[in-house]
Design a protein around this motif. Structure first.
Motif, PDB file in Angstrom:
ATOM      1  N   LYS A  36       0.761  -1.254   0.048  1.00  0.00           N
ATOM      2  CA  LYS A  36       0.045  -0.034  -0.067  1.00  0.00           C
ATOM      3  C   LYS A  36       0.961   1.483   0.015  1.00  0.00           C
ATOM      4  O   LYS A  36       0.497   2.073  -0.743  1.00  0.00           O
ATOM      5  CB  LYS A  36      -0.974  -0.019   1.240  1.00  0.00           C
ATOM      6  N   ASN A  39       1.870   2.375  -3.169  1.00  0.00           N
ATOM      7  CA  ASN A  39       1.125   2.881  -4.031  1.00  0.00           C
ATOM      8  C   ASN A  39       0.402   1.742  -4.998  1.00  0.00           C
ATOM      9  O   ASN A  39       0.105   2.258  -6.407  1.00  0.00           O
ATOM     10  CB  ASN A  39       1.171   4.119  -4.960  1.00  0.00           C
ATOM     11  N   ILE A  40       0.473   0.492  -4.628  1.00  0.00           N
ATOM     12  CA  ILE A  40      -0.108  -0.850  -5.261  1.00  0.00           C
ATOM     13  C   ILE A  40      -1.456  -0.768  -5.386  1.00  0.00           C
ATOM     14  O   ILE A  40      -2.049  -0.231  -4.146  1.00  0.00           O
ATOM     15  CB  ILE A  40       0.440  -1.841  -4.953  1.00  0.00           C
ATOM     16  N   SER A  41      -2.313  -0.695  -6.216  1.00  0.00           N
ATOM     17  CA  SER A  41      -3.718  -0.962  -6.283  1.00  0.00           C
ATOM     18  C   SER A  41      -4.195  -2.084  -5.102  1.00  0.00           C
ATOM     19  O   SER A  41      -3.553  -3.211  -5.198  1.00  0.00           O
ATOM     20  CB  SER A  41      -4.430  -1.066  -7.505  1.00  0.00           C
ATOM     21  N   ASP A  42      -5.604  -2.024  -4.583  1.00  0.00           N
ATOM     22  CA  ASP A  42      -5.988  -2.980  -3.748  1.00  0.00           C
ATOM     23  C   ASP A  42      -6.211  -4.386  -4.521  1.00  0.00           C
ATOM     24  O   ASP A  42      -5.881  -5.440  -3.921  1.00  0.00           O
ATOM     25  CB  ASP A  42      -7.370  -2.356  -3.097  1.00  0.00           C
ATOM     26  N   PHE A  43      -6.662  -3.910  -5.755  1.00  0.00           N
ATOM     27  CA  PHE A  43      -6.700  -5.591  -6.466  1.00  0.00           C
ATOM     28  C   PHE A  43      -5.620  -6.228  -6.550  1.00  0.00           C
ATOM     29  O   PHE A  43      -5.348  -7.472  -6.585  1.00  0.00           O
ATOM     30  CB  PHE A  43      -7.523  -5.396  -7.735  1.00  0.00           C
ATOM     31  N   ALA A  44      -4.484  -5.529  -7.306  1.00  0.00           N
ATOM     32  CA  ALA A  44      -3.270  -6.038  -7.344  1.00  0.00           C
ATOM     33  C   ALA A  44      -2.519  -6.718  -5.823  1.00  0.00           C
ATOM     34  O   ALA A  44      -1.977  -7.666  -5.905  1.00  0.00           O
ATOM     35  CB  ALA A  44      -2.218  -4.882  -7.834  1.00  0.00           C
ATOM     36  N   SER A 228      -7.108   2.143   4.756  1.00  0.00           N
ATOM     37  CA  SER A 228      -8.098   2.721   3.818  1.00  0.00           C
ATOM     38  C   SER A 228      -8.845   3.771   4.549  1.00  0.00           C
ATOM     39  O   SER A 228      -9.362   4.793   4.263  1.00  0.00           O
ATOM     40  CB  SER A 228      -9.028   1.929   3.370  1.00  0.00           C
ATOM     41  N   GLN A 350     -11.178  -2.329  -4.086  1.00  0.00           N
ATOM     42  CA  GLN A 350     -10.514  -1.142  -5.230  1.00  0.00           C
ATOM     43  C   GLN A 350     -11.735  -0.328  -5.446  1.00  0.00           C
ATOM     44  O   GLN A 350     -11.624   0.971  -5.472  1.00  0.00           O
ATOM     45  CB  GLN A 350     -10.322  -2.192  -6.373  1.00  0.00           C
ATOM     46  N   SER A 353     -13.860   0.732  -1.008  1.00  0.00           N
ATOM     47  CA  SER A 353     -12.875   1.160  -0.300  1.00  0.00           C
ATOM     48  C   SER A 353     -13.234   0.166   0.919  1.00  0.00           C
ATOM     49  O   SER A 353     -13.295  -0.964   1.012  1.00  0.00           O
ATOM     50  CB  SER A 353     -12.943   2.499   0.031  1.00  0.00           C
TER      51      SER A 353
END
Length: 396
Positions: A36, A39-44, A228, A350, A353
């Motif tokens: 996190k 800055n990696i997406s939640d889905f990734a 989040s 994603q 939240s």
């Protein structure tokens, strides 16, 4: 042999597993925070975390071959070494494909270590004292895992986290090689066949799947749920630690309820506690203290579901020669749930939240409650002595 003498004879094993659980707790719970911060997406993040459970499924079908060839002590050392190397290799690059591969190895090694430990305990603990030995095992798990979680509160940088986690895992194999201990006889390397999971009692099957979704979904993605909300890593540590306390408390409480009221009602009670807890999350905007209290209740609600599924399956089993196949089938369904949970949670979080995390649990636990209502209830006082009701349900 008395429980105290049995536990004392395996002091090296319990000392080793305490380092293992602490190191695993630190690395597993920190990965989401680290990604996190990158800055990696939640889905990734969910996709990468799911690789851990893909490795776990691979391990349940292959690790026994290594144990049968080299013995428990050497197998423990081999898996711990690969585990540590996989942690350290995170430092060399932030490439997500590499991290996904390393998560696969972490899952494979951790579950292989659990298989080594639990087969060792089952071999050494006789039926008359098994529940007390496994009870001590549960205590070691929760205390060690809780300590590993609390290390996150020190807000360590990612390099320190990887080095400290790897060091703890490497320490785990030292007691077994330093202290004289008699290991079990080598198990036979039987061929693995895929379990006939559709022949298992439906309630046990569904409960096991939901348990995998809820328990390992929590360990994989709860850190993102807290972050989040613009809270810090200390808040992540406190939130997860409170859930562990709830799980520890539930081990004492739910076993009695299960024996007196039956597995069906114990499952319904646990699922209802978890459902109502997440409903409060949805309806109210709570500060960290109240969220930690609710985390404690969520731990009570979900952390016993796998053990209850296994107990329910054994209650419904008529042919006792199928016990091993049944246990493997329940574990297989649990692993499938564990694999899908980070993917689904990552997608939901994603787009929605923190509310995505809440709705995931409301749907899973609500479905389990509805599915359980019309199922028959059977009361058999065997929960405390189930050899499979061990901490594999608490491992990431």
């Amino acid at each position: 042999m008395s429980p105290k003498r049995t536990i004392k004879s395996m002091t090296a094993l319990f000392a080793g597993m305490s380092f293992l659980f602490a190191g695993n707790a630190l690395i597993v719970s920190s990965i989401g925070v680290i990604l996190k911060n990158l800055n990696i997406s939640d889905f990734a993040i969910g996709l990468i975390n799911s690789c851990f459970f893909l490795g776990a499924m691979f391990s349940t079908m292959s690790a026994h071959k290594i144990i049968s060839k080299v013995g428990h002590i050497r197998a423990f050392g081999i898996f711990a070494a690969i585990f540590s190397i996989s942690i350290i290799l995170h430092i060399i690059s932030n490439n997500l494909y590499l991290w996904a591969l390393l998560r696969f190895f972490l899952g494979a090694c951790y579950y292989a270590l659990l298989m080594t430990i639990e087969s060792w305990l089952n071999e050494k603990a006789k039926n008359s004292i098994r529940s007390r030995v496994l009870g001590f095992y549960e205590i070691v798990f929760y205390l060690s895992f809780g300590i590993g979680i609390l290390l996150i509160a020190f807000d360590l940088d990612k390099t320190t986290i990887f080095i400290l986690s790897a060091a703890l895992i490497m320490f785990s194999s030292i007691p077994l090689n330093l202290i004289r201990i008699k290991e079990p006889t080598l198990p036979k390397a039987n061929k693995i066949s895929f379990p006939k999971i559709f022949n298992i009692a439906p309630l046990a099957l569904v409960t096991s799947f939901i348990a995998g979704m809820c328990i390992n979904g929590f360990f994989s993605m709860s850190s993102l749920f807290i972050l989040s909300q613009n809270l810090n890593t200390q808040a992540v540590a406190y939130f997860i630690f409170c859930a562990m306390l709830g799980g520890f408390f539930a081990q004492i409480l739910i076993g009695t309820i299960s024996d007196k009221l039956g597995r069906k009602f114990a499952i319904m009670i646990c699922a209802s506690i978890g459902f109502l807890t997440m409903l409060v999350f949805l309806l109210f905007n709570l500060n960290l203290i109240f969220q930690c209290i609710l985390s404690f209740l969520l731990g009570i609600g979900v952390f016993c579901l796998y053990a209850l599924a296994l107990a329910r399956a054994n209650d419904m089993l008529e042919d006792k020669s199928k016990t091993i196949e049944l246990g493997r089938g329940i574990l297989f369904c649990y692993s499938i749930g564990s694999l899908f949970a980070p993917l689904i949670l990552g997608a939901l979080m994603q787009f929605f939240s923190s509310n995505g995390f809440i709705w995931f649990y409301l749907v899973c636990l609500g479905f389990l409650i509805l599915f359980t209502i019309n199922k028959p209830n059977i009361i058999k006082k065997r929960y405390k002595s189930e050899p499979g009701s061990m901490a594999i349900l608490n491992n990431d």
